[in-house]
Structure formats: C-alpha cells, structure tokens
Design an enzyme around this catalytic site. Sequence first.
Site, PDB file in Angstrom:
ATOM      1  N   LYS A   1     -22.552 -22.212  70.789  1.00  0.00           N
ATOM      2  CA  LYS A   1     -22.453 -22.199  72.254  1.00  0.00           C
ATOM      3  C   LYS A   1     -21.242 -21.415  72.721  1.00  0.00           C
ATOM      4  CE  LYS A   1     -23.901 -27.027  72.618  1.00  0.00           C
ATOM      5  NZ  LYS A   1     -23.100 -27.987  71.862  1.00  0.00           N
TER       6      LYS A   1
ATOM      7  N   LYS B   1     -22.256 -18.744  62.439  1.00  0.00           N
ATOM      8  CA  LYS B   1     -23.221 -19.710  62.980  1.00  0.00           C
ATOM      9  C   LYS B   1     -23.567 -19.359  64.437  1.00  0.00           C
ATOM     10  CE  LYS B   1     -21.888 -23.832  64.424  1.00  0.00           C
ATOM     11  NZ  LYS B   1     -22.006 -25.190  64.955  1.00  0.00           N
TER      12      LYS B   1
ATOM     13  N   LYS C   1     -12.100 -24.591  64.319  1.00  0.00           N
ATOM     14  CA  LYS C   1     -11.981 -24.650  65.781  1.00  0.00           C
ATOM     15  C   LYS C   1     -10.528 -24.539  66.236  1.00  0.00           C
ATOM     16  CE  LYS C   1     -16.419 -26.399  67.004  1.00  0.00           C
ATOM     17  NZ  LYS C   1     -17.305 -27.207  67.782  1.00  0.00           N
TER      18      LYS C   1
HETATM   19  N1  AQP Z   1     -26.360 -22.741  64.488  1.00  0.00           N
HETATM   20  C1  AQP Z   1     -26.863 -23.959  64.270  1.00  0.00           C
HETATM   21  N2  AQP Z   1     -27.885 -24.134  63.405  1.00  0.00           N
HETATM   22  C2  AQP Z   1     -28.413 -25.369  63.178  1.00  0.00           C
HETATM   23  N3  AQP Z   1     -27.954 -26.481  63.801  1.00  0.00           N
HETATM   24  C3  AQP Z   1     -26.942 -26.340  64.669  1.00  0.00           C
HETATM   25  N4  AQP Z   1     -26.267 -27.220  65.436  1.00  0.00           N
HETATM   26  C4  AQP Z   1     -25.313 -26.570  66.146  1.00  0.00           C
HETATM   27  N5  AQP Z   1     -25.342 -25.270  65.859  1.00  0.00           N
HETATM   28  C5  AQP Z   1     -26.333 -25.086  64.953  1.00  0.00           C
HETATM   29  C6  AQP Z   1     -26.560 -28.645  65.472  1.00  0.00           C
HETATM   30  O1  AQP Z   1     -26.788 -29.010  66.830  1.00  0.00           O
HETATM   31  C7  AQP Z   1     -26.349 -30.355  66.998  1.00  0.00           C
HETATM   32  C8  AQP Z   1     -25.499 -30.448  68.214  1.00  0.00           C
HETATM   33  O2  AQP Z   1     -24.331 -29.682  68.033  1.00  0.00           O
HETATM   34  P1  AQP Z   1     -23.105 -29.926  68.988  1.00  0.00           P
HETATM   35  O3  AQP Z   1     -23.347 -29.357  70.294  1.00  0.00           O
HETATM   36  O4  AQP Z   1     -22.789 -31.361  69.048  1.00  0.00           O
HETATM   37  O5  AQP Z   1     -21.886 -29.261  68.262  1.00  0.00           O
HETATM   38  P2  AQP Z   1     -21.663 -27.920  67.484  1.00  0.00           P
HETATM   39  O6  AQP Z   1     -22.212 -28.066  66.104  1.00  0.00           O
HETATM   40  O7  AQP Z   1     -20.219 -27.629  67.553  1.00  0.00           O
HETATM   41  O8  AQP Z   1     -22.520 -26.863  68.302  1.00  0.00           O
HETATM   42  P3  AQP Z   1     -22.240 -25.381  68.648  1.00  0.00           P
HETATM   43  O9  AQP Z   1     -23.424 -24.900  69.368  1.00  0.00           O
HETATM   44  O10 AQP Z   1     -21.831 -24.575  67.486  1.00  0.00           O
HETATM   45  O11 AQP Z   1     -21.056 -25.448  69.668  1.00  0.00           O
HETATM   46  P4  AQP Z   1     -19.613 -24.834  69.588  1.00  0.00           P
HETATM   47  O12 AQP Z   1     -19.744 -23.410  69.898  1.00  0.00           O
HETATM   48  O13 AQP Z   1     -18.906 -25.587  70.671  1.00  0.00           O
HETATM   49  O14 AQP Z   1     -19.065 -25.082  68.224  1.00  0.00           O
HETATM   50  C9  AQP Z   1     -25.634 -30.771  65.719  1.00  0.00           C
HETATM   51  O15 AQP Z   1     -26.492 -31.570  64.935  1.00  0.00           O
HETATM   52  C10 AQP Z   1     -25.356 -29.467  65.034  1.00  0.00           C
HETATM   53  O16 AQP Z   1     -25.335 -29.616  63.630  1.00  0.00           O
END
Ligand code: AQP
Length: 345
Positions: free
Chosen positions: A210, A207, A115
């Site tokens: 968001k 992955k 990140k």
């Molecule tokens: N691609 C994914 N596949 C499976 N699980 C996922 N999670 C996130 N992306 C995937 C799981 O969703 C939960 C909440 O995630 P979060 O919003 O707290 O943080 P994150 O993992 O950083 O989510 P994003 O969507 O990938 O956001 P950004 O783009 O900001 O980095 C967690 O349990 C996570 O494992």
Amino acid sequence: MAGFKERVFSGVQPTGNLHLGNYLGAIKRFVELQSGRDCIYCVVDMHALTAQLYQPDLASQIREVTAAFLAAGIDPKAHIVFNQSQVSAHAELAWIFNCVARLGWMNRMTQFKEKAGKDRENASLGLYAYPSLMAADILLYRATHVPVGEDQKQHLELTRDIASKFNNDFAAPIAERGFGEGFFPLTEPLIGGPAARVMSLRDGSKKMSKSDPSDFSRINLTDDPDTIAQKVRKAKTDPEPLPSEEAGLAGRPEAENLVGIYAGLAERSKEEVLREFGNAQFSAFKSALVDLSVERLGPIGSEMKRLQDDPGYIEAVLADGAARARAIAAETMAAVKDIVGFVRL
Ligand code: AQP
C-alpha cells in the site's frame, strides 16, 4: 488444535490503497474459510497508527476495508466483522504480552527493520511493539488459525512463542483453573497458494504494498477496468516467452509474479497456468490477465463503492461485530486477569 474450539481470526490495516496482494494473500482466503468455521475478521485500526500517526482519512479507510470484506463475500451475520479500537481489551492484553515477549525476540522482527529503515532511532515504540499487539489480536479470541500473506509468517511464529511462554510461566494457575492444555492455543498460520506473496508490478523483488509511492506498482481493489488494463500492460517483464513448466520461472521474478497472480485469480496452480500459456509471448498472456483481473476484481470494486456510499450500513455492521467481539474478549480477559493474579472487583 486439540482442546480448543476451531476459530479463525485475521486483520487488515486501514492504511489506504487496498490492493491485489491484500486480496489474494488474505481477503479472498478469509471468504473461503467461512464455511463450517467460526471466523472473526478485524479492521486493525490501532495498528494503522504505526504507519503514520495522523491520517486525516482514517475513518474512511476503516470503512473502505470493511466494504472490501463485505464486497468480497464475508457474511457479517454468520461471522464477526469489527474494528479493533472498538474493543479495548486488545490494548489490555497487548500490555501483558509486552511483558511476556523478550527484547531478543522483538529485535529479530524483519518487518520492523524494513519499516523503520535506516532511521531506527526515530521509529515509534508502537511500530516496535506491533507484533505483540498482533499476538493480542489473535489470542484475545484464542484463535486456532490465522490466514495471512507470507510476509506475516514471522509474526505468527512470535504469537506462538508468546502463547507458549504465557502457558509455561503461568502453568500452575492455568492448571488450577482447569485449562489443562494451556490457556492459549499455539495458533497455526494458514499461508499458501500461488499468490501468498504478490510482488510489485514494477519490481519483482519488492512486495506489492500500500505504501509504495508508485500507483503502477499495484492493482488497487477500486481501480476501474481501464486502469487495471493499463497497469497490467505496463507491468515489468523480461524478453523471453513464458516457460511451459514452473522450473522455468526460476530467476524470472516478474514472470513468476504475473503467473502467480493469474493462478490466484483463476484458482489454478502455476503449473496449470503454464500448461496453457507456455511459450506464449507476454503480450498475449497480459491480455488474458487483464480480462481475468477485470472479471474477478470489477464486481468487488463496484460493490465496495456502493457500500462506501452507505456509511450508516457499514457502521451498523461494525457496531454489531464489536458488541459480539467484546463479549468473547471479556471472557478471555477475566480468565487472564485471574491467571496473572490481578484482583478483579
Ligand atoms: N503483497 C502481498 N502479497 C500477499 N499478501 C499480502 N498482504 C499484504 N501484502 C501482500 C497480506 O494482506 C494482509 C493485510 O495486510 P496489512 O494491511 O495488515 O499489512 P501489510 O502486510 O503491511 O500490507 P501492505 O499492503 O504491504 O502495507 P504497507 O505498505 O503499509 O506495508 C496480511 O495478511 C498480509 O500478509
């Protein structure tokens, strides 16, 4: 875990664009774990500041994640649903954990490296300390189990390291107060299933996320059926038909991802999906995936919209959850302060 009451905790950041990965990797499993367990599900809004400091839509994003929890089937009466910033003990315990965690441990966190990117000097201290706040989120409730996607595995290992060091360093005052097994549990991650890591629809090596600038990389929980269909049809694939066994997915990340998504939504294994679709062309498989995605996600998306039109109800759920979370957190913090040796007046 022996000696600790079974309790499930997990959180989702309100950073917008909730997607299929968040659903299959986390929220769907939150719903499944409710039966016979005591669950706490948190909208981790303090973590959201590490993504971007000023987010004009933060309040509505907090309501959106809450709506997703409820629309997916979390029962806010039987369990606790709240937003993190309403319980200030998260920040208090995180400070203590900042003093427990070692720099060497934090420097190994791959999510920070990803990140922060190349401009690490310009990353916030909050982004660096994110895993320590996450450990506080979990251990404030002395949670024994945490359902998360695979990307969070390393943070859960750090949570166990923090709990273990706290238990060891404060072994004498912990034992004096009768917490024989250690004060904090060594929390177990619950990671698994065919969709523990959902990948981008545009690039099978990334992955689903968001923050991906391309909306076509993900299926958002609020996408309408036409948008879901368009995104699935445009998803990257390769020219070969689907294999009939899982081993045939090796080296074919996009095919593996779509099969994993289908399996996650259908609650079947990849092997079973391939038994049905082996040797099929992607066009046929994608049509089936569109139908299944619309069938499973459509009702969640429309219920989310209905709930978001009633912010008063969502806020009442969060207020009730915060009051119940605060009561558990206060007990933990009182014991932690005694163990550490702070004077409580
Ligand atoms: N691609 C994914 N596949 C499976 N699980 C996922 N999670 C996130 N992306 C995937 C799981 O969703 C939960 C909440 O995630 P979060 O919003 O707290 O943080 P994150 O993992 O950083 O989510 P994003 O969507 O990938 O956001 P950004 O783009 O900001 O980095 C967690 O349990 C996570 O494992």
